[in-house]
Write a protein that holds these residues in place. Structure first.
Motif, mmCIF file in Angstrom:
data_model
loop_
_atom_site.group_PDB
_atom_site.id
_atom_site.type_symbol
_atom_site.label_atom_id
_atom_site.label_comp_id
_atom_site.label_asym_id
_atom_site.label_seq_id
_atom_site.Cartn_x
_atom_site.Cartn_y
_atom_site.Cartn_z
ATOM 1 N N ILE A 171 48.114 -16.600 10.012
ATOM 2 C CA ILE A 171 48.965 -16.040 8.965
ATOM 3 C C ILE A 171 48.206 -15.848 7.663
ATOM 4 C CG2 ILE A 171 51.002 -16.537 7.533
ATOM 5 C CD1 ILE A 171 52.148 -17.827 10.198
ATOM 6 N N LEU A 172 47.194 -16.657 7.428
ATOM 7 C CA LEU A 172 46.420 -16.553 6.186
ATOM 8 C C LEU A 172 45.468 -15.362 6.184
ATOM 9 C CD1 LEU A 172 45.469 -20.308 5.685
ATOM 10 C CD2 LEU A 172 47.317 -19.033 4.579
ATOM 11 N N ARG A 173 45.088 -14.859 7.362
ATOM 12 C CA ARG A 173 44.000 -13.885 7.413
ATOM 13 C C ARG A 173 44.301 -12.597 8.189
ATOM 14 N NH1 ARG A 173 42.434 -18.942 7.590
ATOM 15 N NH2 ARG A 173 40.921 -19.671 6.068
ATOM 16 N N GLN A 174 45.243 -12.622 9.098
ATOM 17 C CA GLN A 174 45.464 -11.454 9.954
ATOM 18 C C GLN A 174 46.715 -10.683 9.542
ATOM 19 O OE1 GLN A 174 44.946 -13.923 13.620
ATOM 20 N NE2 GLN A 174 43.613 -12.231 14.243
ATOM 21 N N GLY A 179 57.973 -14.271 16.701
ATOM 22 C CA GLY A 179 57.339 -15.541 16.370
ATOM 23 C C GLY A 179 55.854 -15.334 16.169
ATOM 24 N N ILE A 180 55.277 -16.107 15.259
ATOM 25 C CA ILE A 180 53.834 -16.085 15.044
ATOM 26 C C ILE A 180 53.346 -17.521 15.078
ATOM 27 C CG2 ILE A 180 51.947 -15.538 13.449
ATOM 28 C CD1 ILE A 180 53.709 -13.386 12.211
ATOM 29 N N ASP A 181 52.294 -17.773 15.859
ATOM 30 C CA ASP A 181 51.690 -19.098 15.857
ATOM 31 C C ASP A 181 50.211 -18.986 16.167
ATOM 32 O OD1 ASP A 181 53.185 -21.996 15.752
ATOM 33 O OD2 ASP A 181 51.184 -22.100 16.638
ATOM 34 N N LEU A 182 49.430 -19.887 15.603
ATOM 35 C CA LEU A 182 47.983 -19.915 15.796
ATOM 36 C C LEU A 182 47.590 -20.636 17.089
ATOM 37 C CD1 LEU A 182 45.196 -19.324 14.536
ATOM 38 C CD2 LEU A 182 45.390 -21.509 13.323
ATOM 39 N N HIS A 183 48.412 -21.594 17.502
ATOM 40 C CA HIS A 183 48.058 -22.439 18.641
ATOM 41 C C HIS A 183 48.373 -21.712 19.956
ATOM 42 C CE1 HIS A 183 47.972 -25.806 21.419
ATOM 43 N NE2 HIS A 183 47.290 -26.472 20.491
ATOM 44 N N PRO A 184 47.375 -21.534 20.837
ATOM 45 C CA PRO A 184 47.610 -20.743 22.059
ATOM 46 C C PRO A 184 48.660 -21.325 22.996
ATOM 47 C CG PRO A 184 45.406 -21.752 22.080
ATOM 48 C CD PRO A 184 46.003 -22.019 20.736
#
Length: 191
Positions: free
Chosen positions: A101-104, A77-82
């Protein structure tokens, strides 16, 4: 830059609704499951495959696949929100990455999926998100979008024909699934 501050948006949703479908900005668990069903119908059997859930939220898609007896060999899973990433890690016991997801950097996988992950993005960001996920998938990328005429506000809306045009430069076969839920459609990109 996203249409609105995504972290603040989800902070407010989680405070208001808690760790559930409404807390990740869905109308209900029922509509969330309808979307998951549309995505899963494009994937087939996942045993032995690697699946990346881009914008995994609380890990609900993993739990849905578990209920269906169709878990992948490896789920990431990938998510930006901690807070959501931490909850997903606890709920699934799987590898959950906190990334933009846009930058890393993104991992290579058989499949990428995204349910609701692009709803707060601008049109340009949506194109970048789709391209980056598709480029990291060996078998395909399945995602949903809100259907409608683009307008100002928190959410982005698309017409299926607009997404087909957006994806044309990727050289992918594009299949559209509609009719499972009003105001929503699923896109299946594969080579």
């Amino acid at each position: 830059m996203a249409r609105i501050d995504q972290i603040a948006f989800y902070d407010e949703k989680l405070r208001t609704y808690g760790l559930n479908a409404e807390g990740v900005a869905w109308d209900s668990a029922r509509t969330q499951r309808r979307r998951f069903g549309a995505i899963a119908s494009c994937l087939g059997r996942l045993q032995g495959d690697t699946l990346v859930d881009a914008g995994c939220g609380l890990g609900d898609f993993y739990l849905y696949l578990q209920e269906q007896g169709n878990l992948p060999g490896r789920y990431i899973g990938i998510d930006l929100h901690p807070e959501m990433a931490a909850a997903a890690r606890e709920r699934t016991g799987c590898e959950i990455l906190r990334r933009d997801i846009l930058r890393q950097k993104l991992p290579l996988a058989d499949w990428y999926v995204a349910s609701g992950s692009m709803n707060l993005l601008t049109r340009t960001e949506t194109g970048i998100f789709i391209r980056r996920c598709f480029e990291k998938s060996r078998k395909g990328f399945v995602f949903n979008l809100l259907e409608g005429r683009e307008r100002s506000g928190e959410f982005g809306y698309w017409k299926p024909r607009e997404v087909i045009e957006l994806c044309r430069p990727l050289g992918a076969t594009v299949s559209i699934k509609e009719g499972y839920l009003e105001g929503d459609f699923t896109v299946f990109l594969h080579s």
